[in-house]
Design a protein around this motif. Structure first.
Motif, PDB file in Angstrom:
ATOM      1  N   GLN A  12       6.824  65.781  17.977  1.00 24.53           N
ATOM      2  CA  GLN A  12       7.008  67.051  17.271  1.00 24.53           C
ATOM      3  C   GLN A  12       7.810  68.035  18.112  1.00 24.53           C
ATOM      4  O   GLN A  12       8.692  68.741  17.595  1.00 24.53           O
ATOM      5  CB  GLN A  12       5.643  67.646  16.918  1.00 24.53           C
ATOM      6  CG  GLN A  12       4.913  66.874  15.823  1.00 24.53           C
ATOM      7  CD  GLN A  12       3.483  67.347  15.643  1.00 24.53           C
ATOM      8  OE1 GLN A  12       3.063  68.311  16.287  1.00 24.53           O
ATOM      9  NE2 GLN A  12       2.742  66.682  14.788  1.00 24.53           N
ATOM     10  N   ASN A  13       7.531  68.095  19.397  1.00 21.51           N
ATOM     11  CA  ASN A  13       8.268  69.015  20.256  1.00 21.51           C
ATOM     12  C   ASN A  13       9.726  68.601  20.418  1.00 21.51           C
ATOM     13  O   ASN A  13      10.618  69.450  20.465  1.00 21.51           O
ATOM     14  CB  ASN A  13       7.592  69.103  21.623  1.00 21.51           C
ATOM     15  CG  ASN A  13       6.253  69.818  21.551  1.00 21.51           C
ATOM     16  OD1 ASN A  13       6.041  70.675  20.693  1.00 21.51           O
ATOM     17  ND2 ASN A  13       5.335  69.455  22.430  1.00 21.51           N
ATOM     18  N   LEU A  14       9.975  67.291  20.492  1.00 23.88           N
ATOM     19  CA  LEU A  14      11.372  66.842  20.559  1.00 23.88           C
ATOM     20  C   LEU A  14      12.095  67.149  19.252  1.00 23.88           C
ATOM     21  O   LEU A  14      13.276  67.531  19.256  1.00 23.88           O
ATOM     22  CB  LEU A  14      11.415  65.336  20.865  1.00 23.88           C
ATOM     23  CG  LEU A  14      12.820  64.747  21.072  1.00 23.88           C
ATOM     24  CD1 LEU A  14      13.541  65.473  22.206  1.00 23.88           C
ATOM     25  CD2 LEU A  14      12.742  63.249  21.369  1.00 23.88           C
ATOM     26  N   TRP A  34      15.896  57.794  18.778  1.00 24.02           N
ATOM     27  CA  TRP A  34      14.824  57.510  19.730  1.00 24.02           C
ATOM     28  C   TRP A  34      13.449  57.711  19.084  1.00 24.02           C
ATOM     29  O   TRP A  34      12.539  56.900  19.243  1.00 24.02           O
ATOM     30  CB  TRP A  34      14.994  58.416  20.942  1.00 24.02           C
ATOM     31  CG  TRP A  34      14.002  58.213  22.047  1.00 24.02           C
ATOM     32  CD1 TRP A  34      12.841  58.892  22.235  1.00 24.02           C
ATOM     33  CD2 TRP A  34      14.086  57.259  23.101  1.00 24.02           C
ATOM     34  NE1 TRP A  34      12.179  58.445  23.349  1.00 24.02           N
ATOM     35  CE2 TRP A  34      12.936  57.429  23.900  1.00 24.02           C
ATOM     36  CE3 TRP A  34      15.013  56.293  23.462  1.00 24.02           C
ATOM     37  CZ2 TRP A  34      12.704  56.655  25.038  1.00 24.02           C
ATOM     38  CZ3 TRP A  34      14.783  55.531  24.592  1.00 24.02           C
ATOM     39  CH2 TRP A  34      13.642  55.712  25.358  1.00 24.02           C
ATOM     40  N   ILE A  35      13.316  58.791  18.332  1.00 25.82           N
ATOM     41  CA  ILE A  35      12.045  59.071  17.655  1.00 25.82           C
ATOM     42  C   ILE A  35      11.780  58.022  16.582  1.00 25.82           C
ATOM     43  O   ILE A  35      10.652  57.531  16.441  1.00 25.82           O
ATOM     44  CB  ILE A  35      12.072  60.483  17.042  1.00 25.82           C
ATOM     45  CG1 ILE A  35      12.137  61.534  18.150  1.00 25.82           C
ATOM     46  CG2 ILE A  35      10.851  60.720  16.156  1.00 25.82           C
ATOM     47  CD1 ILE A  35      12.354  62.951  17.644  1.00 25.82           C
ATOM     48  N   ALA A  36      12.820  57.661  15.807  1.00 22.43           N
ATOM     49  CA  ALA A  36      12.643  56.692  14.725  1.00 22.43           C
ATOM     50  C   ALA A  36      12.222  55.331  15.251  1.00 22.43           C
ATOM     51  O   ALA A  36      11.449  54.609  14.595  1.00 22.43           O
ATOM     52  CB  ALA A  36      13.942  56.569  13.921  1.00 22.43           C
ATOM     53  N   GLY A  47      10.334  54.873  17.732  1.00 21.93           N
ATOM     54  CA  GLY A  47       9.034  54.986  18.382  1.00 21.93           C
ATOM     55  C   GLY A  47       9.135  55.043  19.889  1.00 21.93           C
ATOM     56  O   GLY A  47       8.215  54.622  20.593  1.00 21.93           O
ATOM     57  N   GLY A  48      10.262  55.546  20.396  1.00 21.57           N
ATOM     58  CA  GLY A  48      10.433  55.631  21.846  1.00 21.57           C
ATOM     59  C   GLY A  48       9.435  56.583  22.491  1.00 21.57           C
ATOM     60  O   GLY A  48       8.890  57.482  21.847  1.00 21.57           O
ATOM     61  N   SER A  49       9.207  56.389  23.772  1.00 26.39           N
ATOM     62  CA  SER A  49       8.244  57.198  24.513  1.00 26.39           C
ATOM     63  C   SER A  49       8.804  58.600  24.742  1.00 26.39           C
ATOM     64  O   SER A  49       9.854  58.773  25.359  1.00 26.39           O
ATOM     65  CB  SER A  49       7.937  56.522  25.853  1.00 26.39           C
ATOM     66  OG  SER A  49       7.100  57.329  26.635  1.00 26.39           O
ATOM     67  N   VAL A  50       8.100  59.608  24.232  1.00 26.50           N
ATOM     68  CA  VAL A  50       8.517  61.000  24.405  1.00 26.50           C
ATOM     69  C   VAL A  50       7.645  61.615  25.496  1.00 26.50           C
ATOM     70  O   VAL A  50       6.591  62.169  25.240  1.00 26.50           O
ATOM     71  CB  VAL A  50       8.393  61.794  23.086  1.00 26.50           C
ATOM     72  CG1 VAL A  50       8.890  63.224  23.278  1.00 26.50           C
ATOM     73  CG2 VAL A  50       9.188  61.114  21.979  1.00 26.50           C
ATOM     74  N   THR A  51       8.121  61.488  26.711  1.00 25.96           N
ATOM     75  CA  THR A  51       7.379  62.006  27.858  1.00 25.96           C
ATOM     76  C   THR A  51       7.931  63.363  28.264  1.00 25.96           C
ATOM     77  O   THR A  51       8.912  63.855  27.688  1.00 25.96           O
ATOM     78  CB  THR A  51       7.490  61.033  29.036  1.00 25.96           C
ATOM     79  OG1 THR A  51       8.875  60.938  29.402  1.00 25.96           O
ATOM     80  CG2 THR A  51       6.976  59.646  28.647  1.00 25.96           C
TER      81      THR A  51
END
Length: 454
Positions: free
Chosen positions: A44-46, A97-99, A101-105
């Motif tokens: 959500q933040n990305l 990246w979001i689609a 399912g990449g790691s959002v660190t």
């Protein structure tokens, strides 16, 4: 029977697993100190940064068009267009990246904000450097960093932004103003400062509010996770105690059953009709105690030979009602069947005990009337227990299913509904309670049939 040492070891392992989950201290998507976990919160933040970047691209296009065509200020359109294309590409990469399912660190968010600062620095370098009033837009990136990142990462971004502004003070491409435009330079600078302030204030208000809402939702998920871990820990300890008691009671109950069987065959005892009747009552009581012990062990996963068996919804309810009526011989339970076409399920002792708990609570509060309604809602079995008692207090409805929440005033009260809620939750269902407008209460157990059918 299951060995007592095995039972204790299993309990210790379960508690250790719960402790590890609680020690991790956060559900998926919730930031730890200095990190951002890879789930809903990070994504959500990305996405917020992506939306902000689209606004930045649109705003820069409008500003360049106004400056070039409206004010006659000559700008290096080629290099500035390259920066805009870079921002668009960065957004597309982020969405991809979001689609996937990449790691959002936290590192991903730091790089995203860093690239935004670099892009803003490049545009300012091409349009007057520190003399451009839009340098105040750096504050937006720093505000987002302070909210999204750890203190260490935020300090790093502050250092980068400060260095960028220092470079813009020393090196930049001067604005090429139209002839005579130098006279209006200060007025244009003031107008630019006003526009930059409005943009900064609006974006900070909107996006920081949304980021704060995301963080509050994550905190709520963390609180719910901790509550559930505490409840599971409580259930493990209660199950350990109940299972241990059930194992210890098994041997004396078997001895009592053998002794009573011998008494029934002794002529000197059976000669008296009264004594024979009392022996029969004692045998029934021992049988009932053994059934309770078996139910506890079945619920704990340590069955004493009685395996679950195939039945149907109506047969299950009929047997359940019959057994409960025998336990309360002086009470008439009302049953309303609205289930429709019958369906095969696996008879579950734990579920039977759950319904018994709700019926017992209703009987305690309403000795003259209790109704069990069986219905179907979509693919869910609904069991509703209605009484005509005083109903639930508002604070009880708010804390439904939490241990030791009860209006009965008994030591240990409230454990019945606590176990009901947790057993039903393990089966994928829900428990709802409400007060009726004309008095009494309704407790509804909703279970997906998929968790009961073969």
């Amino acid at each position: 029977m299951t060995d007592w040492a095995d039972l204790r070891r299993t309990a210790r392992e379960t508690l250790a697993g719960a402790a590890r989950r609680l020690g991790a201290g956060r559900p998926a998507g919730l930031a730890a100190p200095g990190t951002l976990e890879d789930h809903d919160g990070g994504r959500q933040n990305l996405l917020l940064l992506v939306q902000l970047r689209w606004i930045a691209v649109a705003g820069q296009v409008v500003t360049i068009a106004v400056a070039q065509a409206g004010l006659g200020i000559a700008l290096p359109l080629g290099p500035m267009a390259v920066v805009l294309v870079g921002l668009v590409v960065l957004n597309l990469v982020s969405l991809s990246w979001i689609a996937r399912g990449g790691s959002v660190t936290e590192g991903v968010l730091f790089v995203a904000l860093l690239l935004d600062v670099v892009a803003l620095t490049a545009q300012l370098y091409l349009s007057g450097g520190a003399t451009n009033p839009f340098t105040s837009l750096f504050l937006l990136q720093l505000t987002l960093a302070a909210v999204l990142l750890s203190s260490r990462a935020t300090i790093g971004l502050v250092a980068l932004t400060t260095a960028s502004l220092g470079v813009l003070l020393l090196s930049y491409r001067p604005l090429v103003l139209p002839q005579g435009g130098e006279n209006e330079l200060f007025r244009l600078y003031l107008v630019g400062m006003l526009v930059a302030f409005v943009i900064d204030a609006a974006l900070i208000a909107v996006f920081v509010t949304r980021v704060s809402r995301n963080l509050r939702e994550q905190d709520a998920r963390l609180a719910a996770m901790r509550q559930r871990a505490a409840e599971e820990d409580h259930i493990v300890r209660m199950g350990l105690l109940a299972s241990g008691a059930a194992h210890e009671l098994g041997t004396p109950l078997s001895s009592l059953s053998v002794i009573l069987g011998d008494w029934r065959r002794m002529p000197e005892l059976t000669a008296s009709a009264e004594i024979a009747r009392e022996i029969e009552e004692m045998q029934e009581a021992v049988g009932r105690c053994k059934a309770i012990v078996t139910g506890i062990l079945l619920a704990a996963g340590a069955a004493r030979g009685e395996a679950p068996h195939l039945t149907s919804v109506r047969t299950f309810v009929t047997e359940l009602v019959g057994e409960w009526r025998r336990m309360h011989a002086c009470f008439g339970l009302q049953v309303r069947d609205e289930f429709g076409e019958d369906e095969e399920i696996v008879s579950d002792t734990a579920l039977k005990q759950v319904v018994f708990n709700v019926l017992d609570n209703a009987l305690d509060m309403s000795p003259r009337f209790v109704e069990l309604a069986v219905s179907r809602e979509g693919d869910a079995l609904r069991l509703s227990v209605t009484d005509r008692g005083p109903g639930f207090a508002p604070e009880m409805l708010a804390r439904l299913g939490q241990p030791y929440t009860s209006s009965k005033g008994r030591l240990g009260g409230g454990l019945g509904l606590f176990l009901v809620v947790n057993v039903v939750r393990k089966l994928g269902g829900t428990v709802e309670a409400r007060n009726r407008s004309h008095g009494g209460a309704v407790v509804t157990i909703s279970l997906p049939l998929s968790s009961l059918t073969v």
